[in-house]
Design an enzyme around this catalytic site. Structure first.
Site, PDB file in Angstrom:
ATOM      1  N   TRP A 180     -82.707  -2.646   4.669  1.00 14.19           N
ATOM      2  CA  TRP A 180     -83.283  -2.702   3.318  1.00 14.19           C
ATOM      3  C   TRP A 180     -82.153  -2.580   2.317  1.00 14.19           C
ATOM      4  CZ3 TRP A 180     -83.060   1.083  -0.600  1.00 14.19           C
ATOM      5  CH2 TRP A 180     -83.671   0.669  -1.799  1.00 14.19           C
ATOM      6  N   GLU A 221     -86.822  -5.301   5.713  1.00 18.06           N
ATOM      7  CA  GLU A 221     -87.866  -4.700   4.864  1.00 18.06           C
ATOM      8  C   GLU A 221     -87.857  -5.363   3.493  1.00 18.06           C
ATOM      9  OE1 GLU A 221     -87.204  -0.526   4.083  1.00 18.06           O
ATOM     10  OE2 GLU A 221     -89.169  -0.273   3.147  1.00 18.06           O
ATOM     11  N   LYS A 223     -89.379  -5.886  -0.572  1.00 22.19           N
ATOM     12  CA  LYS A 223     -89.771  -5.006  -1.687  1.00 22.19           C
ATOM     13  C   LYS A 223     -90.126  -5.847  -2.897  1.00 22.19           C
ATOM     14  CE  LYS A 223     -88.407  -0.752  -3.959  1.00 22.19           C
ATOM     15  NZ  LYS A 223     -87.659   0.486  -3.817  1.00 22.19           N
ATOM     16  N   ASP A 255     -93.392  -1.932   4.081  1.00 28.17           N
ATOM     17  CA  ASP A 255     -93.529  -0.584   3.512  1.00 28.17           C
ATOM     18  C   ASP A 255     -94.712  -0.673   2.559  1.00 28.17           C
ATOM     19  OD1 ASP A 255     -93.239   1.449   1.454  1.00 28.17           O
ATOM     20  OD2 ASP A 255     -91.245   1.868   2.235  1.00 28.17           O
ATOM     21  N   HIS A 258     -94.422  -1.254  -1.226  1.00 29.55           N
ATOM     22  CA  HIS A 258     -93.592  -2.362  -1.698  1.00 29.55           C
ATOM     23  C   HIS A 258     -94.362  -3.622  -2.062  1.00 29.55           C
ATOM     24  CE1 HIS A 258     -89.610  -0.693   0.155  1.00 29.55           C
ATOM     25  NE2 HIS A 258     -90.266   0.188  -0.564  1.00 29.55           N
ATOM     26  N   HIS A 282     -93.276   1.025   7.308  1.00 29.05           N
ATOM     27  CA  HIS A 282     -92.899   2.252   6.628  1.00 29.05           C
ATOM     28  C   HIS A 282     -94.171   2.765   5.995  1.00 29.05           C
ATOM     29  CE1 HIS A 282     -88.247   2.149   5.985  1.00 29.05           C
ATOM     30  NE2 HIS A 282     -88.609   2.361   7.240  1.00 29.05           N
ATOM     31  N   ASP A 290     -93.863   2.473  -6.367  1.00 28.80           N
ATOM     32  CA  ASP A 290     -93.299   2.869  -5.074  1.00 28.80           C
ATOM     33  C   ASP A 290     -92.779   4.304  -5.169  1.00 28.80           C
ATOM     34  OD1 ASP A 290     -92.275   2.616  -2.481  1.00 28.80           O
ATOM     35  OD2 ASP A 290     -90.317   1.986  -3.231  1.00 28.80           O
ATOM     36  N   ASP A 292     -93.310   6.959  -3.332  1.00 33.94           N
ATOM     37  CA  ASP A 292     -93.009   7.676  -2.089  1.00 33.94           C
ATOM     38  C   ASP A 292     -93.525   9.102  -2.084  1.00 33.94           C
ATOM     39  OD1 ASP A 292     -91.570   5.818  -0.230  1.00 33.94           O
ATOM     40  OD2 ASP A 292     -90.310   5.563  -1.993  1.00 33.94           O
ATOM     41  N   ASP A 322     -91.968   7.041   5.606  1.00 29.83           N
ATOM     42  CA  ASP A 322     -90.930   6.872   4.584  1.00 29.83           C
ATOM     43  C   ASP A 322     -91.434   7.389   3.246  1.00 29.83           C
ATOM     44  OD1 ASP A 322     -88.768   6.166   3.058  1.00 29.83           O
ATOM     45  OD2 ASP A 322     -89.241   4.025   2.992  1.00 29.83           O
TER      46      ASP A 322
HETATM   47  C1  RNT Z   1     -86.835   1.895  -0.403  1.00 32.06           C
HETATM   48  C2  RNT Z   1     -87.230   1.598   0.982  1.00 32.06           C
HETATM   49  C3  RNT Z   1     -86.361   2.188   2.056  1.00 32.06           C
HETATM   50  C4  RNT Z   1     -85.929   3.597   1.776  1.00 32.06           C
HETATM   51  C5  RNT Z   1     -85.206   4.268   2.927  1.00 32.06           C
HETATM   52  C6  RNT Z   1     -84.617   5.584   2.546  1.00 32.06           C
HETATM   53  O1  RNT Z   1     -87.741   1.475  -1.334  1.00 32.06           O
HETATM   54  O2  RNT Z   1     -88.556   1.989   1.189  1.00 32.06           O
HETATM   55  O3  RNT Z   1     -86.994   2.065   3.271  1.00 32.06           O
HETATM   56  O4  RNT Z   1     -87.005   4.397   1.386  1.00 32.06           O
HETATM   57  O5  RNT Z   1     -84.277   3.402   3.423  1.00 32.06           O
HETATM   58 ZN    ZN Z   2     -89.259   1.894   3.156  1.00 33.60          ZN
END
Ligand code: RNT
Ligand code: ZN
Length: 413
Positions: A180, A221, A223, A255, A258, A282, A290, A292, A322
């Site tokens: 990523w 990955e 986004k 993810d 994303h 993720h 995003d 998290d 994640d």
């Molecule tokens: C970032 C991505 C990625 C990170 C990690 C720490 O938006 O989700 O996966 O969160 O690599």
């Molecule tokens: Zn991620």
């Protein structure tokens, strides 16, 4: 009759074997991310977290050394049921005999992680770190027009393939290696293709590094946007998916933070399973963006787990957590998130999928709605409690232990 015995009978009437569900869940590996314990900082730099991702909060007790982070991980491992892999990022290299830059990191810088995983019978996953580093030039790494910058990051990616192979060789468990980057631009670009062509070439060079495709599994990955990178993301959804589809052995990683807010990864899981032998996830909780946040046992989390189980794809979906919350006790954040995904999997394993699918195929949408609503209030909590007990933990006392650890360890850091 215990509560579990009673729940077991209730589920059995629907054709669900809760003992089988519990035993199955015990063997499903879920990758536990090392980066919840220290706000994604790692051990190879002093600077802040950059690259379009951000933690908020300043709760006491952040791990600042490998020893602290490993001790915290041990707490989480002890307080959560279920099989785990450990997910390590390249910025968590441990430099016992001197610092080296990311393009020349070696397996030896991760030996302590290997020892940690082996002692606990865990597999390892890995991630190159294309952020929080001075060589991120104008917000770009693998897609940079500056050839020196791009080559630096390609060397980093290749070094990470070698480390992933080392992880797999040492543990005997395949290593998922996720690529990523936060590459993109804050404002309207004039060239959207150029950076993508360079990104494509860079990933091709990274995965060309020799590895055993059965043991090292590179992922890409995607986004939609990041903080400071709002107008254009090089590794967009279409880019990552097309890359994985056209490169043998490369796995698409989704993810669930994303995508645009009304898109759901639960629906994308079966769509990708129709084409890819394996996919990767993720699992996070995006709140408006995003963000998290810690994963909860909420509707979309349940829906994602249901799709994996319903599609009979537990061995085709590489699941990783994640998220990173610095505003609450980090051990608790880790445990709640891991437990939530375990609960979602257990919930999915305790559903009469075949009977429900038959109702759908018969176009009996009336009864399908009734049955799906009934299932929501079945005594899953009693099955969950039994699962925790059989895994040597519980749903009561774990938080007391988190509080003790905070009092005796975290506040003294
Ligand atoms: C970032 C991505 C990625 C990170 C990690 C720490 O938006 O989700 O996966 O969160 O690599
Ligand atoms: Zn991620």
């Amino acid at each position: 009759m215990t509560r579990y015995e009673s729940a077991k009978e209730i589920y059995a009437k629907l054709g669900v074997d809760t003992d089988a569900a519990i035993e199955k869940l015990k063997e499903i590996p879920v990758s536990l991310h090392c980066w919840q314990g220290d706000d994604v900082i790692g051990f190879d730099h002093d600077g802040p977290l950059t690259g379009g991702i951000q933690t908020t909060g300043n709760y006491p007790g952040r791990a600042t050394t490998p020893e602290q982070l490993m001790a915290d991980l041990d707490e989480v491992i002890k307080l959560t049921p279920g099989m785990k892999k450990l997910n390590v990022h390249a910025n968590y290299a441990i430099f016992d005999d001197g610092y080296v830059d990311r393009d020349v990191i070696e397996p030896k810088h991760f030996k302590k992680w290997v020892d940690f995983a082996k002692e606990r019978g865990m597999g390892l996953d890995f991630n190159p770190t294309f952020f929080s580093h001075p060589k991120v030039k104008d917000g770009l790494t693998l897609s940079s027009p500056d050839e020196e910058t791009r080559q630096f990051w390609i060397r980093h990616g290749r070094a990470c393939i070698r480390i992933s192979q080392y992880f797999a060789d040492e543990t005997g468990v395949p290593c998922v290696m996720n690529i990523w980057t936060g590459d993109g631009s804050k404002d309207v670009p004039a060239d959207r293709l150029g950076p993508r062509m360079r990104y494509k070439d860079s990933i091709e060079q990274i995965i060309a590094e020799p590895h055993d495709p059965k043991m090292v599994k590179p992922c890409v990955e995607s986004k939609v946007f990041g903080i400071g990178v709002e107008s254009y993301t090089v590794g967009s959804g279409e880019f990552a998916l097309s890359f994985a589809a056209t490169h043998e052995g490369c796995i698409p990683l989704m993810d669930n933070g994303h995508y645009h807010p009304t898109e759901v990864v639960s629906d994308k899981i079966p769509a990708l399973l129709a084409f890819f032998p394996e996919i990767a996830l993720h699992i996070t909780r995006p709140v408006r963006w995003d963000s998290d946040h810690v994963v909860l046992f909420d509707d979309e989390t349940k829906e994602m787990a249901k799709e994996i189980v319903r599609c009979d794809a537990l061995d085709r979906v590489n699941m990783a957590l994640d998220y990173f919350d610095a505003s609450i006790n980090r051990i608790s954040a880790w445990c709640v998130g891991f437990r939530s995904w375990q609960k979602a999997l257990l919930n999915a394993l305790c559903m009469p999928h075949e009977a429900l699918k038959t109702l759908q195929d018969e176009a009996n949408w009336t009864e399908l709605m009734v049955r799906q609503e009934q299932i929501k209030t079945l005594p899953l909590g009693d099955v969950w409690e039994e699962y925790c007990r059989r895994c040597g933990t519980d749903d009561e006392g774990w938080f007391e232990e988190v509080k003790r650890y905070e009092r005796e360890v975290l506040v003294n850091r």
